[in-house]
Every structure is written in C-alpha cells, then in structure tokens.
Design a protein around this motif. Structure first.
Motif, PDB file in Angstrom:
ATOM      1  N   GLY A   9       0.776  -1.317  -0.024  1.00  0.00           N
ATOM      2  CA  GLY A   9      -0.047   0.035  -0.157  1.00  0.00           C
ATOM      3  C   GLY A   9       0.943   1.381  -0.183  1.00  0.00           C
ATOM      4  N   GLY A  10       1.944   1.435  -0.828  1.00  0.00           N
ATOM      5  CA  GLY A  10       2.965   2.285  -0.705  1.00  0.00           C
ATOM      6  C   GLY A  10       2.785   3.505  -1.808  1.00  0.00           C
ATOM      7  N   THR A  11       1.637   3.542  -2.313  1.00  0.00           N
ATOM      8  CA  THR A  11       1.671   4.797  -3.311  1.00  0.00           C
ATOM      9  C   THR A  11       0.872   5.787  -2.642  1.00  0.00           C
ATOM     10  OG1 THR A  11      -0.410   3.816  -4.536  1.00  0.00           O
ATOM     11  CG2 THR A  11       1.844   3.002  -5.290  1.00  0.00           C
ATOM     12  N   ARG A  12       0.381   5.856  -1.737  1.00  0.00           N
ATOM     13  CA  ARG A  12      -0.776   6.771  -1.180  1.00  0.00           C
ATOM     14  C   ARG A  12      -0.332   7.044   0.161  1.00  0.00           C
ATOM     15  NH1 ARG A  12      -6.753   6.881  -3.424  1.00  0.00           N
ATOM     16  NH2 ARG A  12      -6.536   5.011  -2.158  1.00  0.00           N
ATOM     17  N   GLY A  13      -0.679   8.131   0.820  1.00  0.00           N
ATOM     18  CA  GLY A  13      -0.891   8.444   2.144  1.00  0.00           C
ATOM     19  C   GLY A  13       0.337   8.096   2.842  1.00  0.00           C
ATOM     20  N   ILE A  14       0.311   7.219   4.113  1.00  0.00           N
ATOM     21  CA  ILE A  14       1.321   6.943   5.030  1.00  0.00           C
ATOM     22  C   ILE A  14       2.437   5.889   4.252  1.00  0.00           C
ATOM     23  CG2 ILE A  14       1.914   5.670   7.074  1.00  0.00           C
ATOM     24  CD1 ILE A  14      -0.794   6.485   8.266  1.00  0.00           C
ATOM     25  N   GLY A  15       1.617   5.171   3.415  1.00  0.00           N
ATOM     26  CA  GLY A  15       2.639   4.100   2.844  1.00  0.00           C
ATOM     27  C   GLY A  15       3.416   4.937   1.679  1.00  0.00           C
ATOM     28  N   ARG A  16       3.084   6.024   1.242  1.00  0.00           N
ATOM     29  CA  ARG A  16       3.835   6.756   0.094  1.00  0.00           C
ATOM     30  C   ARG A  16       5.096   7.415   0.950  1.00  0.00           C
ATOM     31  NH1 ARG A  16       0.925  10.998  -1.135  1.00  0.00           N
ATOM     32  NH2 ARG A  16       2.386  12.167  -0.057  1.00  0.00           N
ATOM     33  N   PHE A  33       0.374  -1.705  -4.824  1.00  0.00           N
ATOM     34  CA  PHE A  33      -0.714  -0.721  -4.954  1.00  0.00           C
ATOM     35  C   PHE A  33      -1.855  -1.530  -5.155  1.00  0.00           C
ATOM     36  CE2 PHE A  33       0.958  -0.487  -9.045  1.00  0.00           C
ATOM     37  CZ  PHE A  33      -0.188  -0.405  -9.895  1.00  0.00           C
ATOM     38  N   ALA A  34      -3.269  -1.156  -5.033  1.00  0.00           N
ATOM     39  CA  ALA A  34      -4.360  -1.908  -5.366  1.00  0.00           C
ATOM     40  C   ALA A  34      -4.648  -1.706  -6.773  1.00  0.00           C
ATOM     41  CB  ALA A  34      -5.312  -1.710  -4.311  1.00  0.00           C
ATOM     42  N   SER A  35      -5.053  -0.159  -7.189  1.00  0.00           N
ATOM     43  CA  SER A  35      -5.680   0.036  -8.245  1.00  0.00           C
ATOM     44  C   SER A  35      -5.361   1.434  -9.041  1.00  0.00           C
ATOM     45  CB  SER A  35      -7.138  -0.061  -7.992  1.00  0.00           C
ATOM     46  OG  SER A  35      -7.627   1.099  -6.773  1.00  0.00           O
ATOM     47  N   ASP A  36      -4.745   2.353  -7.960  1.00  0.00           N
ATOM     48  CA  ASP A  36      -4.202   3.593  -8.385  1.00  0.00           C
ATOM     49  C   ASP A  36      -2.953   3.747  -9.312  1.00  0.00           C
ATOM     50  OD1 ASP A  36      -4.028   6.435  -8.846  1.00  0.00           O
ATOM     51  OD2 ASP A  36      -4.415   6.939  -6.856  1.00  0.00           O
ATOM     52  N   GLU A  37      -3.097   3.462 -10.468  1.00  0.00           N
ATOM     53  CA  GLU A  37      -2.055   3.398 -11.371  1.00  0.00           C
ATOM     54  C   GLU A  37      -1.272   4.845 -11.600  1.00  0.00           C
ATOM     55  OE1 GLU A  37      -2.951   1.486 -15.029  1.00  0.00           O
ATOM     56  OE2 GLU A  37      -3.629  -0.470 -14.292  1.00  0.00           O
ATOM     57  N   ALA A  40       0.943   5.364  -8.743  1.00  0.00           N
ATOM     58  CA  ALA A  40       2.040   4.567  -8.940  1.00  0.00           C
ATOM     59  C   ALA A  40       3.098   5.171  -9.831  1.00  0.00           C
ATOM     60  CB  ALA A  40       1.734   3.129  -9.289  1.00  0.00           C
ATOM     61  N   ALA A  41       2.511   5.441 -11.041  1.00  0.00           N
ATOM     62  CA  ALA A  41       3.327   6.123 -12.171  1.00  0.00           C
ATOM     63  C   ALA A  41       4.154   7.436 -11.495  1.00  0.00           C
ATOM     64  CB  ALA A  41       2.822   6.377 -13.198  1.00  0.00           C
ATOM     65  N   THR A  42       3.574   8.205 -10.925  1.00  0.00           N
ATOM     66  CA  THR A  42       4.097   9.545 -10.468  1.00  0.00           C
ATOM     67  C   THR A  42       5.067   9.260  -9.244  1.00  0.00           C
ATOM     68  OG1 THR A  42       1.808  10.589 -10.424  1.00  0.00           O
ATOM     69  CG2 THR A  42       3.558  11.690  -9.052  1.00  0.00           C
ATOM     70  N   LEU A  43       4.939   8.202  -8.561  1.00  0.00           N
ATOM     71  CA  LEU A  43       5.924   7.976  -7.543  1.00  0.00           C
ATOM     72  C   LEU A  43       7.252   7.295  -8.144  1.00  0.00           C
ATOM     73  CD1 LEU A  43       6.394   7.839  -4.272  1.00  0.00           C
ATOM     74  CD2 LEU A  43       5.491   5.519  -4.477  1.00  0.00           C
TER      75      LEU A  43
END
Length: 239
Positions: A9-16, A33-37, A40-43
C-alpha cells in the motif's frame, strides 16, 4: 550489499511517505498498490530506485510472484505492511461480507506477506518487519468494529512473530497511529472534522511523514527493539 525494502500500500498516504523515506535513504524500494496506477506512475517517476507493482495481498500466488521478482535482486531486509481499508459501518445495518473484506484486506494480507517473506529473513539471519496498526485496535468507536478487529489481529500477529523470529535476528514491531492527515482520514472525517479535532487532546492531526519517521527508525534499527507496538499520535492513544 543492496538494501531492499518492500512497502505494501505504498503509493498513497502513510505508505507513500514510508516508501519515499526508504528511497531517500538509498534503498531499492518495491511498493504494492491496489488500483491507483496514476499514483504509482507518479511515484516511480520521482524515484529511480523505486518500482510500484499492482498486487492483491489476499492472493498468495501474486505475492509469491512478487517474492521471486524481488529475490532476483536480493533478500529484502525490510517489510512494511501498510495496505488496508476501513469499511466503517454499523454492524447490524451492514453486510458481514464487508467485515470479511476488511479482515482479508488488512489482516490476511499482512499474514500472507509475513508468511512469504519472514522465512527468507530468518534464513538470512536478519530482517525487519513493521506492521501498521491503528488506535482503532484498542479504542472502540461506533461503526469501526471491522477495522478495529483487523488491527487488533495485526498487533497480536506482530507480537507472536516477534517472539518466534527473535533468535534469527528478525525484528518484528508495530506502529499504531492515531488520526493521520490522509485521504482515508478525510473520507472518514467528512462533516465531523471539528468534533474529531476536539476529541484529540493536543487538538491537531498527525502528518503521514511523522508516522514514516517512526517506521524508518524501527526498520533501520536506529532504535533496535522487537515485539513492540509503538503508539504515536497527539493523545488519542492515551488510556
């Protein structure tokens, strides 16, 4: 030796913020990540040493495929289990299917990742697992039963694994935040932000990077401990 970290869960919020902390410290970072591509691409565009992969933590075959991809580069020394959903609802008004989904996404996925990567760390005689819990594990709130049960189970898993893995120099700890300023919090707090703020002794909300700092402190062994659930917040965890 290459330092490798896996953050679920590393692409948003605390995980990011956790993923960014490790990337900034020179780790090769794998995030799921689950669904937010788009996130993910931004990161990945921001960090050349980071790769984001879509993985369902409930599916062991997908986790095993991820393991094989990571192990082609080396054994990870850090696993941070952060992925989760809330699924808040009044138990009598909701569906038990939602309860099962929350338990599977939060607890079962954490269990699956530990089951896959803890043996590798034990064989390597070194590793650091940090499981993200929540104040909800011990503080009872209306409509928060499923999420609280999942986080309580994660804390119990953390302590049990810490006891079993200590002799292999694998530290297993948990971080239990109070309210954190994330998209998940904004969704939860919509319309009642003022009431939530008044319920916090220090009258302020934690930032995701503050939680990430604690996770990094544990996983990098700047503070070496095992079997510890670190409660962080602005007073929500008191009592």
């Amino acid at each position: 030796m290459k330092k490798i970290a896996l953050v679920t869960g590393g692409t948003r919020g605390i995980g990011r913020c956790i993923a960014e902390k490790f990337a900034g410290a020179g780790y090769r970072v794998f995030v799921t990540f689950a669904s937010d591509e788009t996130a993910a691409a931004t990161l990945m565009a921001r960090y050349s040493t980071l790769i984001a992969l879509q993985v369902d933590g409930r599916a062991t075959d997908q986790i095993h495929a991820l393991r094989d991809q990571i192990c082609a580069e080396g054994i990870p020394s850090v696993l941070v289990n952060n992925a989760g959903i809330t699924g808040d609802a009044i138990f009598l008004n909701g569906s038990v299917d939602v309860f099962h989904e929350v338990m599977a996404t939060n607890f079962v996925s954490t269990l699956n990742y530990c089951d896959t990567f803890a043996p590798l760390m034990a064989n390597a005689r070194f590793g650091n697992i940090v499981n993200i819990s929540s104040v909800a594990a011990t503080k009872i709130k209306l409509g928060n039963t499923a999420y609280g049960c999942a986080k309580a189970a994660i804390e119990r898993l953390t302590l049990g694994l810490a006891l079993e893995l200590a002799r292999f120099d694998v530290n297993v700890n948990g971080v239990s935040p109070g309210f954190v300023d994330t998209e998940m919090f904004k969704l939860f707090a919509k319309g009642v932000e003022r009431e939530i703020l008044k319920s916090i002794p220090a009258r302020k909300i934690m930032q995701p990077d503050e939680v990430a700092n604690m996770v990094f402190l544990l996983a990098s062994r700047q503070f070496s401990t095992t079997g510890t659930i670190v409660k962080v917040g602005n007073g929500e965890n008191i009592g």
